[in-house]
Design a protein around this motif. Structure first.
Motif, PDB file in Angstrom:
ATOM      1  N   LEU A 138      -9.547 -12.277  -1.759  1.00 32.23           N
ATOM      2  CA  LEU A 138      -8.370 -11.434  -1.572  1.00 32.23           C
ATOM      3  C   LEU A 138      -7.139 -12.012  -2.268  1.00 32.23           C
ATOM      4  O   LEU A 138      -6.297 -11.262  -2.769  1.00 32.23           O
ATOM      5  N   THR A 139      -7.044 -13.327  -2.325  1.00 32.28           N
ATOM      6  CA  THR A 139      -5.939 -13.937  -3.073  1.00 32.28           C
ATOM      7  C   THR A 139      -6.040 -13.608  -4.553  1.00 32.28           C
ATOM      8  O   THR A 139      -5.033 -13.315  -5.213  1.00 32.28           O
ATOM      9  N   LEU A 140      -7.259 -13.623  -5.080  1.00 29.28           N
ATOM     10  CA  LEU A 140      -7.453 -13.257  -6.481  1.00 29.28           C
ATOM     11  C   LEU A 140      -7.093 -11.798  -6.722  1.00 29.28           C
ATOM     12  O   LEU A 140      -6.420 -11.466  -7.707  1.00 29.28           O
ATOM     13  N   LEU A 141      -7.511 -10.896  -5.815  1.00 30.56           N
ATOM     14  CA  LEU A 141      -7.168  -9.487  -5.977  1.00 30.56           C
ATOM     15  C   LEU A 141      -5.657  -9.271  -5.884  1.00 30.56           C
ATOM     16  O   LEU A 141      -5.090  -8.450  -6.617  1.00 30.56           O
ATOM     17  N   GLN A 142      -5.019  -9.999  -4.994  1.00 34.92           N
ATOM     18  CA  GLN A 142      -3.556  -9.919  -4.880  1.00 34.92           C
ATOM     19  C   GLN A 142      -2.888 -10.362  -6.186  1.00 34.92           C
ATOM     20  O   GLN A 142      -1.932  -9.731  -6.656  1.00 34.92           O
ATOM     21  N   LYS A 143      -3.400 -11.424  -6.769  1.00 31.35           N
ATOM     22  CA  LYS A 143      -2.857 -11.921  -8.031  1.00 31.35           C
ATOM     23  C   LYS A 143      -3.039 -10.885  -9.142  1.00 31.35           C
ATOM     24  O   LYS A 143      -2.125 -10.664  -9.964  1.00 31.35           O
ATOM     25  N   LEU A 144      -4.194 -10.232  -9.172  1.00 29.75           N
ATOM     26  CA  LEU A 144      -4.433  -9.210 -10.197  1.00 29.75           C
ATOM     27  C   LEU A 144      -3.453  -8.051 -10.046  1.00 29.75           C
ATOM     28  O   LEU A 144      -2.955  -7.505 -11.042  1.00 29.75           O
ATOM     29  N   ALA A 145      -3.168  -7.650  -8.806  1.00 28.10           N
ATOM     30  CA  ALA A 145      -2.191  -6.590  -8.582  1.00 28.10           C
ATOM     31  C   ALA A 145      -0.810  -7.028  -9.047  1.00 28.10           C
ATOM     32  O   ALA A 145      -0.072  -6.240  -9.670  1.00 28.10           O
ATOM     33  N   GLN A 146      -0.463  -8.263  -8.782  1.00 26.68           N
ATOM     34  CA  GLN A 146       0.833  -8.772  -9.219  1.00 26.68           C
ATOM     35  C   GLN A 146       0.938  -8.816 -10.737  1.00 26.68           C
ATOM     36  O   GLN A 146       2.044  -8.729 -11.293  1.00 26.68           O
ATOM     37  N   GLN A 147      -0.197  -8.921 -11.405  1.00 24.71           N
ATOM     38  CA  GLN A 147      -0.224  -8.919 -12.866  1.00 24.71           C
ATOM     39  C   GLN A 147      -0.234  -7.509 -13.445  1.00 24.71           C
ATOM     40  O   GLN A 147      -0.237  -7.351 -14.666  1.00 24.71           O
ATOM     41  N   GLY A 148      -0.257  -6.476 -12.576  1.00 20.41           N
ATOM     42  CA  GLY A 148      -0.133  -5.104 -13.052  1.00 20.41           C
ATOM     43  C   GLY A 148      -1.323  -4.206 -12.822  1.00 20.41           C
ATOM     44  O   GLY A 148      -1.241  -2.999 -13.057  1.00 20.41           O
ATOM     45  N   LYS A 149      -2.450  -4.756 -12.354  1.00 21.76           N
ATOM     46  CA  LYS A 149      -3.600  -3.898 -12.086  1.00 21.76           C
ATOM     47  C   LYS A 149      -3.404  -3.166 -10.759  1.00 21.76           C
ATOM     48  O   LYS A 149      -2.687  -3.626  -9.872  1.00 21.76           O
ATOM     49  N   THR A 150      -4.049  -2.006 -10.651  1.00 20.51           N
ATOM     50  CA  THR A 150      -4.019  -1.236  -9.413  1.00 20.51           C
ATOM     51  C   THR A 150      -5.356  -1.422  -8.720  1.00 20.51           C
ATOM     52  O   THR A 150      -6.401  -1.132  -9.302  1.00 20.51           O
ATOM     53  N   VAL A 151      -5.322  -1.911  -7.481  1.00 20.16           N
ATOM     54  CA  VAL A 151      -6.532  -2.313  -6.783  1.00 20.16           C
ATOM     55  C   VAL A 151      -6.638  -1.531  -5.476  1.00 20.16           C
ATOM     56  O   VAL A 151      -5.664  -1.413  -4.734  1.00 20.16           O
ATOM     57  N   LEU A 152      -7.832  -0.986  -5.219  1.00 15.80           N
ATOM     58  CA  LEU A 152      -8.130  -0.331  -3.948  1.00 15.80           C
ATOM     59  C   LEU A 152      -9.362  -0.993  -3.356  1.00 15.80           C
ATOM     60  O   LEU A 152     -10.414  -1.050  -4.002  1.00 15.80           O
ATOM     61  N   VAL A 153      -9.247  -1.479  -2.121  1.00 20.25           N
ATOM     62  CA  VAL A 153     -10.316  -2.236  -1.479  1.00 20.25           C
ATOM     63  C   VAL A 153     -10.640  -1.609  -0.129  1.00 20.25           C
ATOM     64  O   VAL A 153      -9.737  -1.297   0.651  1.00 20.25           O
ATOM     65  N   VAL A 154     -11.920  -1.413   0.150  1.00 20.80           N
ATOM     66  CA  VAL A 154     -12.375  -1.089   1.498  1.00 20.80           C
ATOM     67  C   VAL A 154     -12.572  -2.406   2.237  1.00 20.80           C
ATOM     68  O   VAL A 154     -13.245  -3.313   1.737  1.00 20.80           O
ATOM     69  N   LEU A 155     -11.983  -2.509   3.439  1.00 21.57           N
ATOM     70  CA  LEU A 155     -12.025  -3.772   4.162  1.00 21.57           C
ATOM     71  C   LEU A 155     -12.188  -3.500   5.650  1.00 21.57           C
ATOM     72  O   LEU A 155     -11.594  -2.560   6.189  1.00 21.57           O
ATOM     73  N   HIS A 156     -12.995  -4.333   6.315  1.00 17.25           N
ATOM     74  CA  HIS A 156     -13.164  -4.243   7.768  1.00 17.25           C
ATOM     75  C   HIS A 156     -12.252  -5.199   8.516  1.00 17.25           C
ATOM     76  O   HIS A 156     -11.907  -4.951   9.676  1.00 17.25           O
ATOM     77  N   GLU A 157     -11.893  -6.300   7.886  1.00 12.24           N
ATOM     78  CA  GLU A 157     -11.144  -7.350   8.566  1.00 12.24           C
ATOM     79  C   GLU A 157      -9.667  -6.963   8.640  1.00 12.24           C
ATOM     80  O   GLU A 157      -8.906  -7.151   7.690  1.00 12.24           O
ATOM     81  N   ILE A 158      -9.244  -6.446   9.783  1.00 15.55           N
ATOM     82  CA  ILE A 158      -7.876  -5.947   9.927  1.00 15.55           C
ATOM     83  C   ILE A 158      -6.840  -7.051   9.727  1.00 15.55           C
ATOM     84  O   ILE A 158      -5.828  -6.824   9.041  1.00 15.55           O
ATOM     85  N   PRO A 159      -7.010  -8.267  10.299  1.00 17.18           N
ATOM     86  CA  PRO A 159      -6.005  -9.303  10.037  1.00 17.18           C
ATOM     87  C   PRO A 159      -5.812  -9.592   8.551  1.00 17.18           C
ATOM     88  O   PRO A 159      -4.684  -9.780   8.090  1.00 17.18           O
ATOM     89  N   LEU A 160      -6.903  -9.601   7.789  1.00 19.61           N
ATOM     90  CA  LEU A 160      -6.788  -9.834   6.354  1.00 19.61           C
ATOM     91  C   LEU A 160      -6.115  -8.652   5.660  1.00 19.61           C
ATOM     92  O   LEU A 160      -5.318  -8.818   4.737  1.00 19.61           O
ATOM     93  N   ALA A 161      -6.437  -7.441   6.103  1.00 20.37           N
ATOM     94  CA  ALA A 161      -5.790  -6.265   5.530  1.00 20.37           C
ATOM     95  C   ALA A 161      -4.282  -6.312   5.751  1.00 20.37           C
ATOM     96  O   ALA A 161      -3.490  -6.017   4.849  1.00 20.37           O
ATOM     97  N   LEU A 162      -3.866  -6.697   6.956  1.00 11.32           N
ATOM     98  CA  LEU A 162      -2.436  -6.786   7.259  1.00 11.32           C
ATOM     99  C   LEU A 162      -1.762  -7.899   6.459  1.00 11.32           C
ATOM    100  O   LEU A 162      -0.580  -7.814   6.135  1.00 11.32           O
ATOM    101  N   ARG A 163      -2.521  -8.928   6.160  1.00  8.50           N
ATOM    102  CA  ARG A 163      -1.962 -10.064   5.412  1.00  8.50           C
ATOM    103  C   ARG A 163      -1.772  -9.750   3.935  1.00  8.50           C
ATOM    104  O   ARG A 163      -0.753 -10.116   3.334  1.00  8.50           O
ATOM    105  N   TYR A 164      -2.730  -9.058   3.332  1.00  7.03           N
ATOM    106  CA  TYR A 164      -2.739  -8.958   1.874  1.00  7.03           C
ATOM    107  C   TYR A 164      -2.267  -7.617   1.306  1.00  7.03           C
ATOM    108  O   TYR A 164      -1.848  -7.553   0.157  1.00  7.03           O
ATOM    109  N   ALA A 165      -2.335  -6.552   2.055  1.00  7.62           N
ATOM    110  CA  ALA A 165      -2.099  -5.222   1.483  1.00  7.62           C
ATOM    111  C   ALA A 165      -0.632  -4.981   1.158  1.00  7.62           C
ATOM    112  O   ALA A 165       0.260  -5.349   1.929  1.00  7.62           O
TER     113      ALA A 165
END
Length: 268
Positions: free
Chosen positions: A176-203
């Motif tokens: 998720l840190t890597l996906l966050q970094k990719l979004a910060q670099q300009g990519k648009t990312v959509l992720v299906v996730l079950h882990e709600i704490p992680l979703a709240l942290r990274y989205a």
């Protein structure tokens, strides 16, 4: 760039998601959450043109997704499904498959292709494992290999279905840190996730599904304030600050049992 309007999708003419209207903002990490059976994977497949709409439409840059030739679409949008085989390929060979939309399966890789593959391997910390067979890697290493393949595809849109499933906490954070970094670099990312704490942290943005319906688009703080987590998942959310870190945990609403906060999983 990618949007759905009054979208319905499903299987055997039976809609699993209905009346979905959303738009992904460029350069953001979007996370799709909802209970089991709410239609998350179905919606992701429809947005990637793996499922035809039963109603409504999906557009990319205001053009219907159905109007794009397959190879052109593969240069704009990449998807990592939840269920996939693990072939006995070297990591480098798998990642190189991401270049096929740019020149086909027969043409040999050129210097530019090799540079893109090398950069994708480095971004996912796989350079030292490039010659290793996929079936000898750990779960986290395999996930990084498939993600490197998506990076080699050089698309501005990345769609991933539960990329952290079966991974331990450290590898979940890593992906998720890597996906966050990719979004910060300009990519648009959509992720299906079950882990709600992680979703709240990274989205940057959370899309909440229930029974095939989109309940809304939220920032993490807005979703917490809405009370919908309790209504949709049947849990009460608890957050505590420990040593300057915000930790998230749940109690089961119907029974009052407490599941303690997950250590090391900070919220936004």
């Amino acid at each position: 760039m990618l949007a759905a309007e009054a979208l319905a999708a499903g299987y055997f003419h039976m809609p699993q998601v209905q009346n979905i209207t959303l738009a992904l903002k460029p350069g953001t990490l979007n996370i799709l959450i909802g209970p089991n059976g709410s239609g998350k994977t179905t919606l992701l497949k429809a947005l990637a043109r793996l499922l035809p709409p039963l109603q409504g439409k999906v557009t990319l840059d205001n053009k219907p997704l159905t109007a794009y030739p397959s190879r052109l679409l593969a240069r704009r949008l990449a998807i990592l499904p939840q269920i996939r085989q693990t072939p006995g390929l070297p990591v480098y060979t798998l990642v190189a498959q991401g270049r096929y939309p740019h020149h086909g399966y027969i043409q040999r890789l050129n210097n530019h292709d090799r540079q893109i593959i090398a950069a994708a391997l480095e971004s996912c910390r796989l350079t030292a494992l490039a010659e290793r067979s996929l079936n000898t890697l750990s779960g986290g290493e395999r996930q990084r290999a498939y993600l490197a393949m998506l990076l080699a595809q050089e698309t501005e849109l990345l769609l991933l279905d539960e990329p952290t499933t079966f991974l331990d906490v450290a590898h979940q954070l890593e992906i998720l840190t890597l996906l966050q970094k990719l979004a910060q670099q300009g990519k648009t990312v959509l992720v299906v996730l079950h882990e709600i704490p992680l979703a709240l942290r990274y989205a940057d943005t959370l899309f909440l599904l229930q029974a095939g319906r989109l309940l809304g688009e939220f920032t993490p703080s807005d979703l917490i304030a809405s009370g919908l987590i309790s209504q949709v998942f049947g849990v009460n959310l608890h957050q505590v600050v420990t040593q300057g870190v915000l930790l998230t945990g749940f109690t089961i609403a119907s029974e009052g049992k407490f599941a303690p906060p997950l250590p090391g999983v900070p919220n936004c």
